[in-house]
Enzyme design. Structure first.
Site, PDB file in Angstrom:
ATOM      1  N   GLU A 167      99.016  48.053  76.033  1.00 36.80           N
ATOM      2  CA  GLU A 167      99.642  47.184  75.051  1.00 36.80           C
ATOM      3  C   GLU A 167      99.248  45.732  75.322  1.00 36.80           C
ATOM      4  OE1 GLU A 167     100.748  49.316  72.744  1.00 36.80           O
ATOM      5  OE2 GLU A 167     102.840  48.680  72.804  1.00 36.80           O
ATOM      6  N   LYS A 215     123.187  26.340  67.829  1.00 44.25           N
ATOM      7  CA  LYS A 215     121.740  26.152  67.912  1.00 44.25           C
ATOM      8  C   LYS A 215     121.050  27.485  68.213  1.00 44.25           C
ATOM      9  CE  LYS A 215     118.254  23.130  69.925  1.00 44.25           C
ATOM     10  NZ  LYS A 215     117.901  22.183  70.989  1.00 44.25           N
ATOM     11  N   ASP A 216     121.664  28.275  69.091  1.00 43.71           N
ATOM     12  CA  ASP A 216     121.097  29.588  69.398  1.00 43.71           C
ATOM     13  C   ASP A 216     121.150  30.516  68.183  1.00 43.71           C
ATOM     14  OD1 ASP A 216     120.325  28.996  71.951  1.00 43.71           O
ATOM     15  OD2 ASP A 216     122.039  29.924  72.943  1.00 43.71           O
ATOM     16  N   SER A 219     121.675  24.011  83.970  1.00 42.17           N
ATOM     17  CA  SER A 219     120.360  24.129  83.335  1.00 42.17           C
ATOM     18  C   SER A 219     119.485  22.940  83.696  1.00 42.17           C
ATOM     19  CB  SER A 219     120.517  24.170  81.822  1.00 42.17           C
ATOM     20  OG  SER A 219     121.296  25.258  81.431  1.00 42.17           O
ATOM     21  N   HIS A 243     124.283  29.122  85.856  1.00 36.93           N
ATOM     22  CA  HIS A 243     125.487  28.341  85.630  1.00 36.93           C
ATOM     23  C   HIS A 243     126.028  27.736  86.923  1.00 36.93           C
ATOM     24  CE1 HIS A 243     126.426  30.084  81.388  1.00 36.93           C
ATOM     25  NE2 HIS A 243     125.191  29.640  81.519  1.00 36.93           N
TER      26      HIS A 243
END
Ligand code: HEM
Lengths: 256, 420
Positions: free
Chosen positions: B288, B244-245, B221, B217
């Site tokens: 894994e 949107k998230d 971005s 921030h």
């Protein structure tokens, strides 16, 4: 670098990987795929098969194998009622501690008790089985790749050893599905070994299928609850996501 | 560059609190007014998803600890015999946590490749990127130690193999391994310290995610065009990106839910359903899936390099594969961020993706025959990409013309060329 070169590269990599994979493939026979009623999103256990499977387990397998996560009361999960479970438990004796003199004593099993193991410890189990340890069957279906198919194939797949196969010791049998081929478990099933109360003919295939389904249940007794919850969850999240999407479209339309 | 802060529009008690402890103003600025580029695509959803996944892991983990017993004689039974069978909804909590780890890595890997594609690691986001790499390393440590906790046979052997790697370090190696184990083999002391650290590290990650977002921030971005945007090309985080998230979260929860409810053991090795047994080595010890590319790099070094023995070489290569990411902002010499305007870099990006997939595949195969050779080529290419191709490419590649702002681009000259 252009697209075509890129594609040729991709193809080359795929081919090399593919041929390497076949080169290294399987000395052990792949178990054939079978359909199981408990597979798939809507799959549920076949309770009648589970009960027959438990009978096979109790009368055959349990003489060599333990199932330490099985308590008698859990058998409500295969559809046995409380009275049956109580009566069933009472057929077994378990050791308890302790009486008023501080001595261990034996008593009939209760529903909260665990299904008693055939041997007191691993050494005793090995001693009775030519040095091999019959594994605990509580999680066996999850502990093997494609567990159900494998166990069914193992139980029904005993055959004559190939002429060039040298047995590693006494009392082993040939089973092409077992890694290495020689297994210390003698063929455990034969026609009419048990008598099913529901009249189902006790063929080797039938018993193998039933006991495999029972072991699948024993490995994952919460499967039905899981799939039922999953359906509600999926529907709920699907609707929610649809709403979010509609709302997102609405909010973002202010920008255009 | 100084960020402007807006006071949160609150009254009464909240105002009273905010004047003394500006947490409300802080949250208001980070989550509501934060000016985000208006052109972010769905690849920008993965950061917030990773943050939510971290929270889910912490919450489910804390509940698991209420029922789990970190002792070699009881750990396996407490998970398989107790949590999975007797604890109400225990199966759900356990499957959420176990599959959550896989989901977390999937999200973060996509998040990282997003950064690679759009050049998000370049100035002024170098520190933001490096904090991300630290997060990745801590995630790996956390996941590895978590995998040991159920004390299945793969837990035990994975712990043995991985801790043994430290014995490759010259002079102090063996002493170090004994110290890590708390004894002369992987045993109860090992399990208990892994448990302690597995509980601790996610909170360290949590703190780092705060720094990560603070750094983000501060500089703002990046965006799919990779250009610096002016104020008019930005929109407030809320409601545009919150909604949107949320939509992205819904889609993710469907994928996650599919695994938890319908394929919960898809990522668990069958061997781990057998209790740990020091006398029974599994035929193939595999980690894994999210460690497989690194495992392939570890095993690719089968030969001594001058005075460095093969084992040490493998360890150095494996750690080097991660540490090279720290240097990435300086290894990539191109001033252009987004691959959209770097036609050649774009091809190499996809080759790198393919290379990592090949490494992942090789990591899951036994180290024999062709697999070794392919693993070695793929390993060499991985380092070649970062250490040779990127530095040179930045100097010789001719990027497409960059747009000046969002209004100008797509139909301008750059757009016409990019559309080809
Ligand atoms: C626990 C793991 C992580 C969490 C929770 C997390 C969270 C976030 C969030 C919420 C954002 C802003 C939204 C977005 O741009 O997607 C972000 C941005 C970013 N993250 Fe992460 N992150 C994590 C791991 C990483 C890792 C491992 C890396 C790289 C190695 C990384 C590199 C970046 C970069 C470069 C940005 C700036 C993106 C841009 O604006 O283009 N992150 N992160």
């Amino acid at each position: 670098m252009n697209r075509r070169l890129f594609r040729v590269l991709l193809l080359a990599v795929a081919m090399v990987l593919g041929s390497a994979a076949t080169l290294l493939a399987a000395e052990v026979e792949e178990p054939p795929a079978r359909d199981w009623p408990h597979e798939g999103i809507f799959g549920r256990y076949d309770k009648a098969a589970l009960q027959r499977g438990f009978q096979v387990f109790k009368e055959v397998c349990a003489s060599c194998h333990s199932a330490r996560y099985l308590r008698f009361r859990d058998l409500a999960g295969i559809g046995l009622d409380q009275a049956t479970i109580k009566a069933l438990a009472a057929e077994f004796t378990v050791e308890d501690c302790c009486d008023e003199n501080g001595e261990p004593f034996e008593r009939p099993a209760r529903p909260a008790d665990r299904f008693p193991p055939p041997y007191p410890n691993d050494q005793a189990a090995r001693a009775a089985n030519g040095g091999a340890l019959p594994p605990d069957l509580s999680l066996i279906v999850k502990a093997r790749d494609r567990g159900e198919d494998y166990i069914y194939a193992l139980l029904t797949g005993y055959e004559e050893p190939p002429a060039d196969a040298e047995p590693p010791g006494e009392g082993v049998s040939w089973n092409p599905y077992f890694p290495g081929g020689w297994i210390a478990m003698p063929p455990p099933l034969m026609e009419d070994l048990v008598e099913y109360p529901d009249g189902t003919p006790a063929t080797v295939e039938q018993m193998a299928s039933d006991v495999t389904q029972f072991l699948a249940w024993l490995s994952e007794p919460t499967m039905e609850e899981r799939k039922r919850t999953g359906l509600k969850y999926m529907l709920f999240v699907l609707v929610l996501t649809g709403l979010f999407y509609a709302y997102k479209r609405k909010i973002w339309s202010r920008l255009h | 560059m100084q960020r402007e802060f807006v006071e949160a529009p609150v009254r009464g008690v909240l105002k009273w609190i905010d004047q003394r402890l500006p947490v409300i103003t802080w949250a208001y600025n980070e989550l509501v007014v934060y000016p985000a580029p208006r052109n972010l695509n769905y690849w920008w959803n993965f950061g917030s998803l990773a943050g939510i996944m971290l929270t889910i892991q912490i919450v489910t983990g804390i509940v698991l600890v209420m029922h789990y017993t970190p002792h070699v004689n009881m750990a396996f039974d407490s998970v398989e015999g107790y949590i999975m069978r007797d604890v109400n909804w225990g199966w759900l909590i356990r499957y959420l946590h176990a599959n959550g780890a896989s989901m977390f890595f999937a999200l973060v890997y996509i998040h990282i490749f997003r950064g690679l594609y759009y050049g998000s690691y370049k100035a002024p986001r170098e520190l933001l990127w490096m904090i991300g790499v630290v997060i990745l390393i801590l995630m790996m440590a956390t996941a590895f130690m978590g995998y040991v906790l159920p004390w299945g046979n793969m837990s035990y052997w994975a712990a043995t193999v991985i801790t043994n790697l430290f014995s490759a370090i010259p002079l102090v190696g063996d002493t170090l391994v004994t110290w890590l184990w708390g004894g002369f083999t992987v045993d109860n002391p090992t399990l208990q310290r892994f448990f302690s650290l597995h509980y601790l590290l996610p909170f360290v990650i949590f703190a780092l995610v705060f720094l990560h977002i603070l750094a983000l921030h501060q500089v703002g971005s990046n965006n799919p065009l990779g250009i610096d945007l002016s104020k008019k090309d930005k929109i407030p985080f809320h409601p545009y990106y919150t909604i949107k998230d949320l939509f992205g979260l819904g889609v993710f929860l469907l994928v996650y839910g599919y695994f938890v409810f319908y394929a919960p053991t898809a990522f668990i090795e069958p061997v781990n359903f057998e209790p740990a047994d020091p006398l029974k080595t599994p035929p193939h010890i595999v980690p894994e899936w999210y460690f497989l590319p690194f495992y392939a790099i570890l095993r690719a070094i089968t030969f001594d390099i001058f005075f460095i023995p093969a084992k040490l070489g493998g360890v150095i290569a494996m750690f080097g594969a991660i540490f090279v990411l720290f240097l990435l902002p300086w290894l990539d010499t191109s001033p252009v961020r987004s691959a959209r305007f770097r036609p050649i870099y774009k091809q190499f990006f996809w080759i790198l993706v393919l290379d990592v997939l090949v490494l992942g595949y090789i990591g899951g195969q036994p180290p024999e025959g062709w697999y070794v050779t392919i693993g070695q080529i793929a390993t060499a290419y991985y380092f070649l990409h970062f250490l040779v191709i990127l530095p040179i490419l930045g100097k010789i590649e001719r990027p497409l013309p960059l747009p000046k702002s969002l209004d100008e681009p797509v139909l301008g000259t750059a757009g016409a060329q990019a559309a080809k």
